[in-house]
Design a protein around this motif. Structure first.
Motif, PDB file in Angstrom:
ATOM      1  N   SER A 121      91.516 -25.291  23.358  1.00 52.92           N
ATOM      2  CA  SER A 121      91.114 -25.275  24.558  1.00 52.92           C
ATOM      3  C   SER A 121      91.371 -23.739  24.716  1.00 52.92           C
ATOM      4  CB  SER A 121      92.552 -25.418  25.235  1.00 52.92           C
ATOM      5  OG  SER A 121      93.612 -25.480  24.688  1.00 52.92           O
ATOM      6  N   ALA A 122      92.080 -23.121  24.076  1.00 55.13           N
ATOM      7  CA  ALA A 122      92.851 -21.493  23.949  1.00 55.13           C
ATOM      8  C   ALA A 122      91.223 -20.428  23.843  1.00 55.13           C
ATOM      9  CB  ALA A 122      93.821 -21.010  23.452  1.00 55.13           C
ATOM     10  N   ALA A 123      90.623 -21.011  22.880  1.00 59.25           N
ATOM     11  CA  ALA A 123      90.101 -20.313  22.896  1.00 59.25           C
ATOM     12  C   ALA A 123      88.057 -20.921  23.154  1.00 59.25           C
ATOM     13  CB  ALA A 123      89.303 -21.060  20.767  1.00 59.25           C
ATOM     14  N   ARG A 124      88.325 -21.781  24.293  1.00 56.32           N
ATOM     15  CA  ARG A 124      86.792 -22.305  25.304  1.00 56.32           C
ATOM     16  C   ARG A 124      87.497 -21.199  26.146  1.00 56.32           C
ATOM     17  NH1 ARG A 124      83.859 -26.384  24.904  1.00 56.32           N
ATOM     18  NH2 ARG A 124      83.364 -27.061  23.035  1.00 56.32           N
ATOM     19  N   ALA A 125      88.629 -21.511  26.817  1.00 55.18           N
ATOM     20  CA  ALA A 125      89.296 -20.697  28.025  1.00 55.18           C
ATOM     21  C   ALA A 125      88.786 -18.864  28.073  1.00 55.18           C
ATOM     22  CB  ALA A 125      90.384 -20.694  28.299  1.00 55.18           C
ATOM     23  N   HIS A 126      88.676 -18.578  26.804  1.00 53.78           N
ATOM     24  CA  HIS A 126      88.859 -17.265  26.389  1.00 53.78           C
ATOM     25  C   HIS A 126      87.565 -16.294  25.870  1.00 53.78           C
ATOM     26  CE1 HIS A 126      88.578 -13.096  23.711  1.00 53.78           C
ATOM     27  NE2 HIS A 126      89.625 -12.854  24.829  1.00 53.78           N
ATOM     28  N   ALA A 127      86.368 -17.339  25.662  1.00 53.89           N
ATOM     29  CA  ALA A 127      85.399 -17.438  26.331  1.00 53.89           C
ATOM     30  C   ALA A 127      84.863 -17.292  26.939  1.00 53.89           C
ATOM     31  CB  ALA A 127      85.000 -18.214  24.912  1.00 53.89           C
ATOM     32  N   ARG A 128      85.652 -18.596  28.081  1.00 51.81           N
ATOM     33  CA  ARG A 128      84.234 -18.415  29.535  1.00 51.81           C
ATOM     34  C   ARG A 128      85.128 -17.055  29.682  1.00 51.81           C
ATOM     35  NH1 ARG A 128      81.609 -21.970  31.271  1.00 51.81           N
ATOM     36  NH2 ARG A 128      82.428 -24.352  30.688  1.00 51.81           N
ATOM     37  N   ASP A 129      86.183 -16.181  29.894  1.00 47.41           N
ATOM     38  CA  ASP A 129      87.165 -15.226  30.439  1.00 47.41           C
ATOM     39  C   ASP A 129      85.942 -14.079  30.276  1.00 47.41           C
ATOM     40  OD1 ASP A 129      88.394 -13.503  31.798  1.00 47.41           O
ATOM     41  OD2 ASP A 129      89.225 -13.103  30.070  1.00 47.41           O
ATOM     42  N   LEU A 130      85.258 -14.201  28.730  1.00 43.07           N
ATOM     43  CA  LEU A 130      84.971 -12.779  28.353  1.00 43.07           C
ATOM     44  C   LEU A 130      83.093 -13.304  28.738  1.00 43.07           C
ATOM     45  CD1 LEU A 130      85.839 -12.688  24.164  1.00 43.07           C
ATOM     46  CD2 LEU A 130      85.357 -11.088  26.422  1.00 43.07           C
ATOM     47  N   LEU A 131      83.008 -14.244  29.109  1.00 44.03           N
ATOM     48  CA  LEU A 131      81.305 -14.332  29.321  1.00 44.03           C
ATOM     49  C   LEU A 131      81.513 -14.223  30.820  1.00 44.03           C
ATOM     50  CD1 LEU A 131      80.192 -17.575  27.451  1.00 44.03           C
ATOM     51  CD2 LEU A 131      79.207 -15.390  27.469  1.00 44.03           C
ATOM     52  N   ASP A 132      82.644 -14.599  31.777  1.00 36.10           N
ATOM     53  CA  ASP A 132      82.707 -13.963  33.163  1.00 36.10           C
ATOM     54  C   ASP A 132      82.106 -12.815  33.272  1.00 36.10           C
ATOM     55  OD1 ASP A 132      82.310 -16.463  34.050  1.00 36.10           O
ATOM     56  OD2 ASP A 132      84.573 -16.841  34.213  1.00 36.10           O
ATOM     57  N   ARG A 133      82.845 -12.131  32.229  1.00 37.68           N
ATOM     58  CA  ARG A 133      83.315 -10.264  32.401  1.00 37.68           C
ATOM     59  C   ARG A 133      82.416  -9.786  32.010  1.00 37.68           C
ATOM     60  NH1 ARG A 133      88.469 -10.052  28.801  1.00 37.68           N
ATOM     61  NH2 ARG A 133      88.709  -7.994  29.235  1.00 37.68           N
ATOM     62  N   VAL A 134      81.435 -10.520  31.231  1.00 36.07           N
ATOM     63  CA  VAL A 134      79.969  -9.729  30.841  1.00 36.07           C
ATOM     64  C   VAL A 134      78.571 -10.316  32.114  1.00 36.07           C
ATOM     65  CG1 VAL A 134      80.795  -8.596  29.180  1.00 36.07           C
ATOM     66  CG2 VAL A 134      79.559 -11.194  28.952  1.00 36.07           C
ATOM     67  N   GLY A 135      79.459 -10.672  32.510  1.00 34.13           N
ATOM     68  CA  GLY A 135      77.688 -11.366  33.976  1.00 34.13           C
ATOM     69  C   GLY A 135      77.179 -12.332  33.275  1.00 34.13           C
ATOM     70  N   VAL A 136      78.075 -13.234  32.349  1.00 32.94           N
ATOM     71  CA  VAL A 136      76.725 -14.316  32.419  1.00 32.94           C
ATOM     72  C   VAL A 136      77.705 -15.484  31.627  1.00 32.94           C
ATOM     73  CG1 VAL A 136      75.130 -13.149  30.871  1.00 32.94           C
ATOM     74  CG2 VAL A 136      77.251 -13.396  29.593  1.00 32.94           C
ATOM     75  N   GLY A 137      78.413 -15.801  32.457  1.00 29.93           N
ATOM     76  CA  GLY A 137      79.381 -16.958  32.761  1.00 29.93           C
ATOM     77  C   GLY A 137      78.510 -18.185  33.012  1.00 29.93           C
ATOM     78  N   HIS A 138      77.748 -18.261  34.273  1.00 27.31           N
ATOM     79  CA  HIS A 138      76.689 -18.882  34.350  1.00 27.31           C
ATOM     80  C   HIS A 138      75.783 -19.303  33.263  1.00 27.31           C
ATOM     81  CE1 HIS A 138      74.530 -15.282  34.497  1.00 27.31           C
ATOM     82  NE2 HIS A 138      73.597 -16.024  35.259  1.00 27.31           N
ATOM     83  N   ARG A 139      75.409 -19.094  32.331  1.00 31.50           N
ATOM     84  CA  ARG A 139      74.868 -19.021  31.226  1.00 31.50           C
ATOM     85  C   ARG A 139      75.705 -19.580  29.918  1.00 31.50           C
ATOM     86  NH1 ARG A 139      69.788 -19.954  32.786  1.00 31.50           N
ATOM     87  NH2 ARG A 139      68.632 -17.610  33.097  1.00 31.50           N
ATOM     88  N   ALA A 140      77.199 -20.174  30.165  1.00 24.67           N
ATOM     89  CA  ALA A 140      77.749 -20.463  29.500  1.00 24.67           C
ATOM     90  C   ALA A 140      77.526 -21.662  28.327  1.00 24.67           C
ATOM     91  CB  ALA A 140      79.169 -20.871  29.709  1.00 24.67           C
TER      92      ALA A 140
END
Ligand code: ADP
Length: 225
Positions: A121-140
């Protein structure tokens, strides 16, 4: 006050020493990268920048000289300890993304964290945060094959930073992208590096990108100048 995260001291490397096909690549490379500093390395093709990044990233060993990471001398460590230090402290980004094709963008960033003992759960949350920060959260949830080249490299940057390394080493990270995309991906990379206070060594042919880093060095005749 200088606070070096990565120090290369007198690094030398020759392939096939003594043989007819001997290639002397690095002669005397020294470099000190401060905490939070981003250094550009400019090198013509064949000058040895991949060799240099591999030695700095503990993927290869030098014939002479020392690699000091986070204050600890890596010279002469066992393979197991070098691998441990590499996994904990170094993030790599290459010209090609090297993402695992059968996993989603998110999973590609989750997997190295799980290997490092982070909970799912922590790994997924961190991954989502990183993807959001580089502008590809919608492509997760997309696999790499369904992403554009620029999106793939953004995900590769997130993966490199997933385990909070001390140093990011990047070998032409935007070299495969068209100029506009290259610019945007580089901006996203720099934003992430700056906000995490990470140090980075980034090899590039692109002088405009180099000018946006803190310092530019050239690899010439086996030395950094
Ligand atoms: P760059 O990344 O700057 O293009 P490399 O570090 O890949 O340069 O290579 C530098 C030189 O070392 C090149 O001449 C290359 O052919 C040679 N080289 C790289 N790897 C090996 C190897 N494993 N064995 C022999 N020669 C190599």
């Amino acid at each position: 006050m200088s606070d070096p995260v990565l120090v290369l001291d007198g690094i030398a490397k020759t392939y096939n020493p003594g043989a007819v096909n001997e290639v002397k690549v690095l002669d005397d490379v020294s470099l000190s990268v401060d905490r939070g500093e981003v250094v550009a390395v400019i090198a013509p093709s064949g000058a040895g920048k991949s060799t240099l990044l591999h030695i700095a990233g503990l993927l290869d060993t030098a014939d002479a000289g020392r690699v000091i990471l986070g204050g600890e001398d890596m010279t002469g460590l066992s393979d197991r300890r070098r691998t441990g230090a590499r996994r904990a402290d170094i993030g790599f980004v290459y010209q090609f993304h090297h993402l695992l094709p059968e996993f989603s963008a998110l999973e590609n960033i989750v997997l190295p964290q799980l290997a490092a003992g982070v909970s799912d759960s922590a790994a997924r949350a961190h991954a989502r945060d990183l993807l959001d920060r580089v502008g590809v959260g919608h492509r997760a949830d997309h696999r790499p094959g369904a992403l554009s080249g620029g999106e793939q490299q953004r995900v590769a940057v997130c993966r490199a930073l997933a385990n909070q390394p001390k140093v990011l080493l990047a070998d032409e990270p935007t070299g495969n992208l068209d100029p506009g995309t290259s610019d945007a991906v580089f901006a996203a990379l720099m934003e992430l590096v700056r906000t995490t206070g990470l140090s980075a060594v980034i090899a590039t042919h692109n002088l405009e990108l180099a000018a946006r880093m803190d310092r530019t060095l050239r690899l010439k005749d086996g030395a950094l100048v």
